[in-house]
Enzyme design. Structure first.
Site, PDB file in Angstrom:
ATOM      1  N   HIS A 307       7.693   5.631  -4.460  1.00  0.00           N
ATOM      2  CA  HIS A 307       9.063   5.663  -3.961  1.00  0.00           C
ATOM      3  C   HIS A 307       9.139   6.691  -2.854  1.00  0.00           C
ATOM      4  CE1 HIS A 307      13.403   5.959  -3.841  1.00  0.00           C
ATOM      5  NE2 HIS A 307      13.413   4.804  -4.479  1.00  0.00           N
ATOM      6  N   ASP A 364      12.200  -0.969 -10.038  1.00  0.00           N
ATOM      7  CA  ASP A 364      11.919  -2.402 -10.010  1.00  0.00           C
ATOM      8  C   ASP A 364      10.725  -2.807 -10.848  1.00  0.00           C
ATOM      9  OD1 ASP A 364      14.035  -3.259  -8.546  1.00  0.00           O
ATOM     10  OD2 ASP A 364      13.127  -2.574  -6.681  1.00  0.00           O
TER      11      ASP A 364
HETATM   12  N1  ACO Z   1       0.039   1.058  -4.429  1.00  0.00           N
HETATM   13  C1  ACO Z   1      -1.033   1.676  -3.903  1.00  0.00           C
HETATM   14  N2  ACO Z   1      -0.963   2.705  -3.027  1.00  0.00           N
HETATM   15  C2  ACO Z   1       0.259   3.125  -2.660  1.00  0.00           C
HETATM   16  C3  ACO Z   1       1.428   2.530  -3.165  1.00  0.00           C
HETATM   17  C4  ACO Z   1       1.299   1.466  -4.089  1.00  0.00           C
HETATM   18  N3  ACO Z   1       2.382   0.878  -4.605  1.00  0.00           N
HETATM   19  N4  ACO Z   1       2.518   3.155  -2.633  1.00  0.00           N
HETATM   20  C5  ACO Z   1       2.036   4.091  -1.820  1.00  0.00           C
HETATM   21  N5  ACO Z   1       0.666   4.077  -1.836  1.00  0.00           N
HETATM   22  C6  ACO Z   1      -0.231   5.015  -1.130  1.00  0.00           C
HETATM   23  C7  ACO Z   1      -0.282   4.695   0.355  1.00  0.00           C
HETATM   24  O1  ACO Z   1      -1.339   3.805   0.636  1.00  0.00           O
HETATM   25  C8  ACO Z   1      -0.516   6.064   0.934  1.00  0.00           C
HETATM   26  O2  ACO Z   1      -1.874   6.413   0.720  1.00  0.00           O
HETATM   27  P1  ACO Z   1      -2.646   7.346   1.787  1.00  0.00           P
HETATM   28  O3  ACO Z   1      -1.914   8.659   1.760  1.00  0.00           O
HETATM   29  O4  ACO Z   1      -4.037   7.429   1.249  1.00  0.00           O
HETATM   30  O5  ACO Z   1      -2.538   6.652   3.100  1.00  0.00           O
HETATM   31  C9  ACO Z   1       0.327   6.992   0.038  1.00  0.00           C
HETATM   32  O6  ACO Z   1       0.373   6.317  -1.233  1.00  0.00           O
HETATM   33  C10 ACO Z   1       1.747   7.242   0.543  1.00  0.00           C
HETATM   34  O7  ACO Z   1       2.353   5.970   0.775  1.00  0.00           O
HETATM   35  P2  ACO Z   1       3.472   5.696   1.861  1.00  0.00           P
HETATM   36  O8  ACO Z   1       3.501   4.238   2.151  1.00  0.00           O
HETATM   37  O9  ACO Z   1       3.275   6.638   3.008  1.00  0.00           O
HETATM   38  O10 ACO Z   1       4.765   6.143   1.089  1.00  0.00           O
HETATM   39  P3  ACO Z   1       6.239   5.813   1.529  1.00  0.00           P
HETATM   40  O11 ACO Z   1       7.103   6.877   0.966  1.00  0.00           O
HETATM   41  O12 ACO Z   1       6.308   5.544   2.993  1.00  0.00           O
HETATM   42  O13 ACO Z   1       6.496   4.388   0.816  1.00  0.00           O
HETATM   43  C11 ACO Z   1       7.049   2.744  -0.772  1.00  0.00           C
HETATM   44  C12 ACO Z   1       7.210   4.214  -0.344  1.00  0.00           C
HETATM   45  C13 ACO Z   1       7.400   1.805   0.399  1.00  0.00           C
HETATM   46  C14 ACO Z   1       8.053   2.457  -1.910  1.00  0.00           C
HETATM   47  C15 ACO Z   1       5.596   2.508  -1.247  1.00  0.00           C
HETATM   48  O14 ACO Z   1       5.276   3.378  -2.306  1.00  0.00           O
HETATM   49  C16 ACO Z   1       5.327   1.055  -1.638  1.00  0.00           C
HETATM   50  O15 ACO Z   1       5.005   0.237  -0.772  1.00  0.00           O
HETATM   51  N6  ACO Z   1       5.476   0.708  -2.973  1.00  0.00           N
HETATM   52  C17 ACO Z   1       5.317  -0.652  -3.409  1.00  0.00           C
HETATM   53  C18 ACO Z   1       6.594  -1.450  -3.111  1.00  0.00           C
HETATM   54  C19 ACO Z   1       7.758  -1.091  -4.019  1.00  0.00           C
HETATM   55  O16 ACO Z   1       7.618  -0.994  -5.225  1.00  0.00           O
HETATM   56  N7  ACO Z   1       8.946  -0.934  -3.405  1.00  0.00           N
HETATM   57  C20 ACO Z   1      10.188  -0.644  -4.127  1.00  0.00           C
HETATM   58  C21 ACO Z   1      10.733   0.681  -3.773  1.00  0.00           C
HETATM   59  S1  ACO Z   1      12.089   1.077  -4.812  1.00  0.00           S
HETATM   60  C22 ACO Z   1      13.397   0.238  -4.172  1.00  0.00           C
HETATM   61  O17 ACO Z   1      13.480  -0.135  -3.018  1.00  0.00           O
HETATM   62  C23 ACO Z   1      14.469  -0.038  -5.108  1.00  0.00           C
END
Ligand code: ACO
Length: 428
Positions: A307, A364
């Site tokens: 998140h 979610d």
């Molecule tokens: N699975 C695997 N790796 C992940 C995930 C995941 N679900 N989420 C983040 N990471 C990793 C990224 O690859 C990144 O790794 P790195 O530092 O080695 O490059 C690190 O964790 C940070 O990730 P970011 O994408 O920079 O984090 P950000 O805060 O921008 O994104 C987000 C948050 C979009 C929710 C992300 O965690 C994601 O895509 N999750 C899956 C989708 C999801 O569940 N979305 C619902 C959000 S809640 C809502 O909207 C109600």
């Protein structure tokens, strides 16, 4: 603590005011920076560190896992309030008295009939259309049937728009699902409470008496409350920025619905269930999918994990995990998907990759399991999220209008070509 921050640009020092919120959060006010420096701006793609507004609606502390609407904890609200009370609280700032709540609901019911011509628009969509696209289009179309909702220069006009959309939106939600399933469109029953009526409008069959299930009503109330607001997320920021041009409420909401659709935002609840299904079909090997999620050459992400702001735990996920157990238990549903979800959660919570990046299950991760147990089709999950988020979007739009916020218009750092001479087509 000093009430300014000092920034040195090109050898010149600038004092920037510090602004403190009621929970002692501190922001540097950079409004005057560009003027003072002769053109220097701040840049922050994805707004990871940028506050777009001051807001008195929702407080969340991502480190401590705190979420409050208007000062009330999400745990208390999910346990003790009904969705309509929470909607009133978010929009108007206080929990309603019995009289206020009754009047609010009476006004909503009085405006809940959707123009019959909207049915023709519903008819024109193919059954295979994604419900979020249908919902966004229908919400936008409502403006054409309610032109007075655009010009909201008085609180009274604003109130009328608010009760109209609170009344008509559940009808659109239900019609979106009924269209997909080939069921006749229905107006529900205004003798029922708000959430009961939503369920009846969605599920009533033309040839059967409809029987309300209290377990499902309670669970949906809780889910809608948990989704009702989440400060300046992608869809809410969209609603505020569209509304800041003084586009009407319905147009702003329609844009917010489109923003919510994406799998990185509200679309994650659909994506989670599809992922869990795929893991089940593939033999239930959660380790294989954990490895895929960690493999940087594989675009796969563990949906429902991570998140932007919660970096310890998502308080909504705790409540919803318990609710999922209760609902499935009460309804007597044995769902192998739930076991896969629990297995994945256990592995992720002890896995270095996930622990180091502070990736925890978000709201979610479990909501889809409950929606499935309620009989809601997978591609309607994000529509249910939108139904819950409606009062939050309304509250944020109303706050933005009442505070007379300026039009949202970010700046950019241009990285394209410098001035070059035009080339005639034969010389390109
Ligand atoms: N699975 C695997 N790796 C992940 C995930 C995941 N679900 N989420 C983040 N990471 C990793 C990224 O690859 C990144 O790794 P790195 O530092 O080695 O490059 C690190 O964790 C940070 O990730 P970011 O994408 O920079 O984090 P950000 O805060 O921008 O994104 C987000 C948050 C979009 C929710 C992300 O965690 C994601 O895509 N999750 C899956 C989708 C999801 O569940 N979305 C619902 C959000 S809640 C809502 O909207 C109600």
């Amino acid at each position: 603590m000093s009430n300014t921050a000092t920034l040195e640009v090109n050898g010149q020092k600038h004092e920037l005011p510090l602004v403190t919120g009621t929970e002692n959060e501190v922001a540097i006010d950079v409004k005057a920076l560009r003027g003072a420096t002769g053109g220097v701006i701040t840049i922050d793609p994805g707004y990871k560190n940028t506050g777009s507004c001051e807001s008195g609606i929702t407080f969340l502390d991502g480190e401590k896992g705190i979420l409050r609407y208007r000062g009330y904890s999400i745990e208390d609200l999910a346990e003790k309030a009904c969705f309509l009370e929470v909607a009133y609280l978010l929009i108007f700032g206080e929990l309603p008295t019995k009289e206020q709540l009754d009047k609010f609901y009476a006004d909503i019911k009085a405006k809940s009939v959707v123009d019959d011509d909207v049915r023709k628009i519903v008819d024109a969509f193919p059954k295979t259309a994604h419900p979020m696209g249908v919902l966004s289009s229908l919400t936008s179309a409502l403006t054409a049937f309610n032109p007075s909702s655009v010009n909201v220069d008085s609180e009274e006009a604003m109130y009328n728009s608010v009760v109209k959309i609170m009344g008509k939106f559940p009808v659109l939600v239900a019609w979106t699902m009924r269209k997909q399933q080939g069921l006749p469109l229905d107006y529900g029953d205004s003798n029922l409470d708000y959430v009961e009526n939503v369920l009846k409008m969605m599920f009533k069959k033309p040839n059967e008496e409809y029987v309300q299930n209290d377990i499902i009503v309670r669970a949906l109330n809780k889910l809608l409350i948990l989704h009702a607001d989440h400060e300046q997320n992608c869809s809410t920021s969209t609603v505020r920025i569209v509304g800041s041009s003084h586009a009407g409420l319905f147009a702003s909401l329609s844009a917010g619905i489109s923003a919510l659709w994406g799998p990185l935002h509200g679309g994650a609840n659909q994506a989670v269930l599809e992922m869990l299904e795929a893991i089940k079909e593939d033999g239930g090997d959660t380790k294989k999918y954990m490895a895929k999620a960690k493999d940087k050459s594989d675009p796969f992400r563990l949906m429902g994990f991570g998140h932007r702001v919660y970096k310890n735990f998502d308080p909504r996920a705790r409540i919803i995990k318990k609710a999922a157990d209760e609902v499935l238990g009460d309804l007597g549903v044995e769902d192998p998907i739930l076991d896969i979800a629990k297995g994945l959660e256990q592995e992720a919570l002890t896995d270095d990759y996930f622990v180091q990046r502070k990736l925890y299950p978000n709201v979610d991760f479990y909501s889809g399991i409950i929606y499935r147990a309620m009989g809601i089709p997978v591609d309607m999950f994000t529509v249910m999220f939108a139904l819950g988020r409606l009062p939050g979007w309304i509250a944020q739009w109303r706050e933005m209008r009442l505070r007379k916020e300026p039009i949202g218009r970010p700046r950019q750092l241009y990285i394209g070509e410098n001035l070059r001479p035009f080339k005639d087509i034969e010389n390109r």
